[in-house]
Design a protein around this motif. Structure first.
Motif, PDB file in Angstrom:
ATOM      1  N   PHE A 278      -5.391  45.782  57.000  1.00  0.00           N
ATOM      2  CA  PHE A 278      -5.213  47.077  56.861  1.00  0.00           C
ATOM      3  C   PHE A 278      -4.498  47.419  55.385  1.00  0.00           C
ATOM      4  O   PHE A 278      -5.038  48.228  54.869  1.00  0.00           O
ATOM      5  N   ARG A 279      -3.651  46.594  55.161  1.00  0.00           N
ATOM      6  CA  ARG A 279      -2.997  46.937  53.680  1.00  0.00           C
ATOM      7  C   ARG A 279      -3.714  46.713  52.720  1.00  0.00           C
ATOM      8  O   ARG A 279      -3.697  47.039  51.555  1.00  0.00           O
ATOM      9  N   ASP A 280      -4.890  45.749  52.876  1.00  0.00           N
ATOM     10  CA  ASP A 280      -5.735  45.611  51.727  1.00  0.00           C
ATOM     11  C   ASP A 280      -6.887  46.665  51.528  1.00  0.00           C
ATOM     12  O   ASP A 280      -7.603  46.731  50.615  1.00  0.00           O
ATOM     13  N   ILE A 281      -6.832  47.565  52.432  1.00  0.00           N
ATOM     14  CA  ILE A 281      -7.924  48.694  52.421  1.00  0.00           C
ATOM     15  C   ILE A 281      -7.308  49.893  51.771  1.00  0.00           C
ATOM     16  O   ILE A 281      -7.030  50.974  52.223  1.00  0.00           O
ATOM     17  N   THR A 282      -7.031  49.697  50.328  1.00  0.00           N
ATOM     18  CA  THR A 282      -6.566  50.661  49.596  1.00  0.00           C
ATOM     19  C   THR A 282      -7.181  51.963  49.439  1.00  0.00           C
ATOM     20  O   THR A 282      -6.536  53.107  49.037  1.00  0.00           O
ATOM     21  N   ASP A 283      -8.276  51.893  49.419  1.00  0.00           N
ATOM     22  CA  ASP A 283      -9.168  53.343  49.426  1.00  0.00           C
ATOM     23  C   ASP A 283      -9.214  53.926  50.635  1.00  0.00           C
ATOM     24  O   ASP A 283      -9.606  54.991  50.610  1.00  0.00           O
ATOM     25  N   GLY A 284      -8.512  53.513  51.759  1.00  0.00           N
ATOM     26  CA  GLY A 284      -8.342  54.327  53.018  1.00  0.00           C
ATOM     27  C   GLY A 284      -9.289  53.787  54.125  1.00  0.00           C
ATOM     28  O   GLY A 284     -10.584  53.802  53.741  1.00  0.00           O
ATOM     29  N   THR A 285      -8.900  53.558  55.245  1.00  0.00           N
ATOM     30  CA  THR A 285      -9.911  53.243  56.351  1.00  0.00           C
ATOM     31  C   THR A 285     -10.893  54.105  56.539  1.00  0.00           C
ATOM     32  O   THR A 285     -12.088  53.637  57.027  1.00  0.00           O
ATOM     33  N   SER A 286     -10.777  55.492  56.505  1.00  0.00           N
ATOM     34  CA  SER A 286     -11.647  56.427  56.687  1.00  0.00           C
ATOM     35  C   SER A 286     -12.717  56.676  55.570  1.00  0.00           C
ATOM     36  O   SER A 286     -13.651  57.189  55.590  1.00  0.00           O
ATOM     37  N   ASN A 287     -12.680  55.826  54.529  1.00  0.00           N
ATOM     38  CA  ASN A 287     -13.417  55.886  53.358  1.00  0.00           C
ATOM     39  C   ASN A 287     -14.224  54.499  53.106  1.00  0.00           C
ATOM     40  O   ASN A 287     -14.694  54.330  52.204  1.00  0.00           O
ATOM     41  N   THR A 288     -13.733  53.708  54.026  1.00  0.00           N
ATOM     42  CA  THR A 288     -14.465  52.231  53.784  1.00  0.00           C
ATOM     43  C   THR A 288     -15.406  51.700  55.141  1.00  0.00           C
ATOM     44  O   THR A 288     -14.673  52.005  56.426  1.00  0.00           O
ATOM     45  N   LEU A 289     -16.533  51.601  54.681  1.00  0.00           N
ATOM     46  CA  LEU A 289     -17.544  50.822  55.872  1.00  0.00           C
ATOM     47  C   LEU A 289     -16.908  49.855  56.331  1.00  0.00           C
ATOM     48  O   LEU A 289     -16.746  48.859  55.914  1.00  0.00           O
ATOM     49  N   ALA A 290     -17.103  49.471  57.780  1.00  0.00           N
ATOM     50  CA  ALA A 290     -16.723  48.024  58.382  1.00  0.00           C
ATOM     51  C   ALA A 290     -18.197  47.422  58.904  1.00  0.00           C
ATOM     52  O   ALA A 290     -18.258  46.082  58.737  1.00  0.00           O
ATOM     53  N   VAL A 291     -18.851  48.225  59.836  1.00  0.00           N
ATOM     54  CA  VAL A 291     -19.927  47.528  60.398  1.00  0.00           C
ATOM     55  C   VAL A 291     -21.065  48.645  60.337  1.00  0.00           C
ATOM     56  O   VAL A 291     -20.777  49.769  60.560  1.00  0.00           O
ATOM     57  N   GLY A 292     -22.217  47.819  60.374  1.00  0.00           N
ATOM     58  CA  GLY A 292     -23.465  48.955  60.322  1.00  0.00           C
ATOM     59  C   GLY A 292     -24.601  48.313  60.660  1.00  0.00           C
ATOM     60  O   GLY A 292     -24.597  47.029  61.282  1.00  0.00           O
TER      61      GLY A 292
END
Length: 350
Positions: A205-219
Motif C-alpha cells: 500500500f505504501r507504494d501506491i502514492t497515487d492513492g488506492t482509489s485512483n489505481t486499477l488492481a484487477v480487470g
C-alpha cells in the motif's frame, strides 16, 4: 302443441382473427425479448462486479497477512511459480486446496505438476464472468512425469477471467519499465509486478502514492479479441486471455532469466498498451504482446487487452477494493495513468 326449438350460436375464432392474435403475440414477444435480455445482462454484470469485489477483499486480507500484494512470477528456470490466484486461495475459501499444495513444483503442468491432484480439481466459480462466451477450461496433455505419478493422459485446468493490472506500457518515472530484448517490455508500475533480475520487490500500500482509489488492481478479460482483415473485410475472434498457456489459472508462467529468451511469459497480469476492447486491424497480436503468440505455444503477451462481454467497457476493482465500470471510450492516457500506481498525474472523470 308445437314446441319451439332453441338455437344456440357457437362462438369461434375465424382464421383471420387467429392470425391477428398470433401476430399480436409475436409483436409482444419481440418487444419484451430485448428487455428480458437486458435484465439478464444487468444481473450478470452485477454478479461479475461482486466477483471482483470478492477478489479485492481477498487481496486486502492477503496484504494484511503478508504486508504486500502477491507477486505474479519470479526468475527460476527450473520451477514455475504458482499464480497470484493460488496465493489468495486461503482468502477465497480454498484453504484446504492451498494446504495440500507444495510450492516446490512446476505449476505449468508440462513438467511435473506435483499438485495435479489438487489443481485439476479446483474450480472457483467466482473467477469467471457469467457473461463470458469463451471456454472455462484449458485441456492439455500431461507430461510423462505426471502420468507416472498417476495422472491421465489429458488434464484440465480452470481458466480465469480476472487479470492483475501490471501498470502502463513503457512508463518512465519512479517505477520505470524495462526492456528485456526478445522477452519484451516489462512494466513494474502497477499493483501486480513480477520479480526478476531487474525488479526485486512486490507492491504494498505504501507504494501506491497515487492513492488506492485512483489505481486499477484487477480487470476483466472476459471476451474475445476482435481482429479485422482490412484486405478481405473478415472479422475473426480470438481467445487471448491470460492463463491460457500451461497450468491454466493456477500457473504464474515460465519465468525469465533476463537473457532475452521468450520463455519469460508472465501469466495472470497485463499492463495497459491498448484500450479496453481494442480491435486489431493488422493481426490480433499487433502491437506485439497484446494477444497470444501461436508461434510460442499460445503464451500470453505482457500487454494482453482487457476485454469484456458487458457492452461498452469493462469492470475493474481498484486498490481500495471498490469496483468501477470503465468505458471503452476512455483515453489511453487516462487508462495508463489509472494503471500506474505512482505517476503523480491527476486523473479526471472517467
Amino acid at each position: 302443441m308445437k314446441t319451439k326449438r332453441s338455437c344456440s350460436t357457437r362462438a369461434a375464432f375465424t382464421l383471420v382473427e387467429l392470425l391477428v392474435v398470433i401476430a399480436i403475440i409475436g409483436v409482444l414477444i419481440a418487444l419484451l425479448l430485448p428487455a428480458v435480455q437486458q435484465a439478464r445482462e444487468a444481473a450478470r454484470r452485477m454478479q461479475c462486479s461482486n466477483n471482483l469485489k470478492q477478489l479485492g477483499l481477498a487481496l486486502h486480507n492477503y496484504h494484511d497477512t503478508n504486508g504486500a500484494f502477491p507477486m505474479v512470477s519470479y526468475v527460476d528456470n527450473t520451477n514455475r511459480p504458482a499464480s497470484w490466484l493460488v496465493r489468495i486461495w486461503p482468502f477465497i475459501e480454498q484453504s484446504a486446496a492451498y494446504d495440500q499444495c507444495t510450492f516446490n513444483s512446476d505449476w505449468t503442468g508440462i513438467g511435473f505438476d506435483r499438485n495435479w491432484r489438487v489443481t485439476t480439481n479446483v474450480v472457483v466459480d467466482s473467477l469467471n464472468c457469467p457473461s463470458n462466451p469463451m471456454e472455462r477450461f484449458l485441456t492439455q496433455a500431461s507430461s510423462s512425469a505426471m502420468q507416472s505419478d498417476g495422472a491421465p493422459a489429458e488434464v484440465q485446468y480452470q481458466r480465469a477471467d480476472y487479470v492483475g493490472v501490471g501498470g502502463g506500457y513503457n512508463m518512465t518515472g519512479a517505477t520505470p519499465s524495462h526492456w528485456y530484448g526478445f522477452h519484451g517490455m516489462n512494466d513494474y508500475n502497477g499493483i501486480f509486478v513480477a520479480l526478476d533480475s531487474y525488479n526485486k520487490q512486490t507492491t504494498s500500500f505504501r507504494d501506491i502514492t497515487d492513492g488506492t482509489s485512483n489505481t486499477l488492481a484487477v480487470g476483466e478479460q472476459s471476451n474475445f479479441i476482435r481482429s479485422l482483415n482490412t484486405s478481405t473485410g473478415e472479422v475473426t475472434f480470438h481467445d487471448s486471455r491470460e492463463y491460457g498457456h500451461r497450468g491454466g489459472a493456477w500457473s504464474g508462467g515460465g519465468g525469465h532469466n533476463g537473457n532475452g529468451s521468450w520463455y519469460g511469459n508472465w501469466e495472470g497480469h497485463s499492463s495497459i498498451r491498448s484500450g479496453i476492447n481494442f480491435a486489431h486491424t493488422s493481426g490480433y497480436n499487433n502491437p506485439l504482446g497484446t494477444g497470444n503468440d501461436p508461434g510460442k505455444g499460445g503464451r500470453s503477451g505482457h500487454h494482453t487487452i482487457f476485454t469484456s462481454a458487458h457492452p461498452g467497457g469493462a469492470l475493474f476493482v481498484l486498490g481500495d477494493g471498490s469496483t468501477r465500470f470503465v468505458s471503452e471510450n476512455i483515453t489511453i492516457e487516462t487508462l495508463r495513468n489509472l494503471a500506474n500506481r505512482a505517476d503523480g498525474n491527476v486523473v479526471g472523470e472517467y
